[in-house]
Design an enzyme around this catalytic site. Structure first.
Site, short mmCIF file in Angstrom:
data_model
loop_
_atom_site.label_atom_id
_atom_site.label_comp_id
_atom_site.label_asym_id
_atom_site.label_seq_id
_atom_site.Cartn_x
_atom_site.Cartn_y
_atom_site.Cartn_z
N ASP A 109 64.45 63.39 30.29
CA ASP A 109 62.99 63.29 30.26
C ASP A 109 62.42 62.86 28.91
OD1 ASP A 109 62.57 63.89 32.94
OD2 ASP A 109 62.77 66.03 32.55
N ASP A 169 64.40 59.12 39.60
CA ASP A 169 63.34 59.16 38.59
C ASP A 169 63.82 58.60 37.24
OD1 ASP A 169 63.58 61.23 40.51
OD2 ASP A 169 62.04 62.45 39.56
N1 GLY Z 1 60.51 63.54 37.64
C1 GLY Z 1 60.09 64.65 38.39
C2 GLY Z 1 59.12 64.36 39.47
O1 GLY Z 1 58.86 63.25 39.85
O2 GLY Z 1 58.61 65.33 39.99
#
Ligand code: GLY
Length: 385
Positions: A109, A169
């Site tokens: 992240d 993601d």
């Molecule tokens: N990256 C986490 C979400 O999209 O909730």
């Protein structure tokens, strides 16, 4: 101001007769929502993430949370839309609270956090200090790359269950690497981004164009051994925001590489999403396309906003009007009473009806910061067309 003209244009594309006074109301409401970001108290440990409209409580998180960069990015973007220097000044203050995240290697992240704050700041000003933060963050992110797997590891939790998890993601974090190569002149970040994208292309997608959420790899053989979900309805369902991350990620990778395979995948997943039989008329999907409680399942405005922003870019490369029409429809829907928060809401948010993590019963059908971020980005991208 520009955003209001843009919203009006978006509405005209999808609706034959636009009520003028209604448009004015939307504009006035948006101005109030923007002001709510300035009203939010400066707090280096309290980044706004989401809000319960039932209790009025804003969920605050420290900079280590994956969502911290979005609030900063929203301030930068409102400055881009309005030219009001108060937003730019406030963005610079909050940006400074984010800087330590450049060294945080506990998850993938770092890409979301740094690129949505410092990266957005770089769209506003050519600040060498911000570029240095992006390069340092890219250095941190690539420590999570595994050569055997050919991917960047997403999460460190659940290590006893998942040997090497990669979530769709994670495609979003590659923009940080591409930009770091541009700023530094060192191709190593870009090379890793391309390897990650190629591995994801090979293992994450289904024949119908949809994507799995999580692929778990074996680190000895590099083989994809499990295809599962964490935030979706079930392992073989289509979690809406995951589809949007995929389209955004592969369209962005095409921008830097011109690899036609990336564009082909982005188009396949976009078509799956837009044309899905469970897609509601207003273009705002249910949180998961396969939830058996549809039409009573919650929507996810954030999935629509991410997709709307991605499809403005996909339209640029393909000239297929279908993508632009979807983006226009979403901007129009999200600007309606149903989704736009009214002036009585005391929190630094713009949109209602996003869903964060339904299986965990967390952040369901409420304002969530990243919905606002991609909504603003979609509007800005439309302006640049
Ligand atoms: N990256 C986490 C979400 O999209 O909730």
């Amino acid at each position: 101001m520009f955003v209001f003209a843009m919203l009006s244009m978006a509405c005209k594309t999808t609706v034959n007769a636009q009520n003028h006074s209604k448009t004015q109301d939307v504009n006035a409401l948006l101005e109030k929502r923007y002001q709510s970001l300035l009203d939010y108290p400066i707090d280096s440990l309290g980044f706004p993430r989401s809000m319960s409209l039932k209790t009025g409580v804003v969920k605050k998180v420290p900079s280590k949370d994956w969502t911290s960069g979005f609030f900063v990015g929203n301030l930068w973007q409102i400055y881009q839309l309005t030219g009001d220097s108060r937003f730019k000044e406030r963005a610079a203050v909050w940006n400074a609270f984010m800087e330590k995240e450049k060294l945080n290697n506990h998850s993938h992240d770092v890409g979301f956090k740094i690129f949505c704050s410092f990266g957005k700041g770089l769209e506003v000003e050519n600040n060498p200090k911000y570029k240095a933060v992006v390069i340092k963050s890219a250095e941190t992110l690539i420590t999570r790359f595994n050569k055997k797997v050919g991917s960047i590891r997403s999460w460190d939790f659940n290590k006893d269950i998942w040997e090497f998890p990669v979530i769709i993601d994670n495609m979003m974090n590659l923009e940080l690497l591409f930009e770091a190569s541009k700023f530094s002149g060192d191709a190593k970040y870009k090379k890793i981004a391309i390897q990650h994208a190629n591995t994801t292309l090979k293992n994450h997608f289904r024949k119908d164009g949809s994507t799995y959420h999580v692929v778990v790899y074996d680190t000895i053989t590099g083989v994809a051994k499990n295809k599962i979900t964490f935030q979706g309805f079930k392992d073989d369902s289509s979690w809406a925001r995951g589809q949007s991350w995929a389209v955004y990620g592969f369209t962005m990778c095409y921008r830097y590489t011109k690899d036609a395979a990336y564009l082909k995948q982005a188009e396949a997943t976009a078509k799956y999403f837009i044309n899905h039989k469970n897609m509601p008329e207003d273009g705002i999907p249910y949180w998961d396309f396969n939830d058996t409680s549809i039409p009573n399942a919650p929507r996810d405005a954030s999935a629509a906003a991410v997709m709307a922003s991605a499809l403005v870019e996909l339209y640029k490369y393909t000239k297929d009007e279908m993508y632009l029409n979807y983006s226009n429809k979403v901007i129009h829907s999200l600007s309606s009473d149903k989704y736009l928060l009214n002036e009585t809401v005391k929190g630094p948010f713009i949109l209602d009806h996003s869903t964060g993590h339904l299986p965990k019963n967390d952040e369901i059908d409420e304002p969530i910061i990243y919905g606002d971020y991609y909504f603003l980005e979609a509007i800005i991208r439309k302006k640049a067309l």
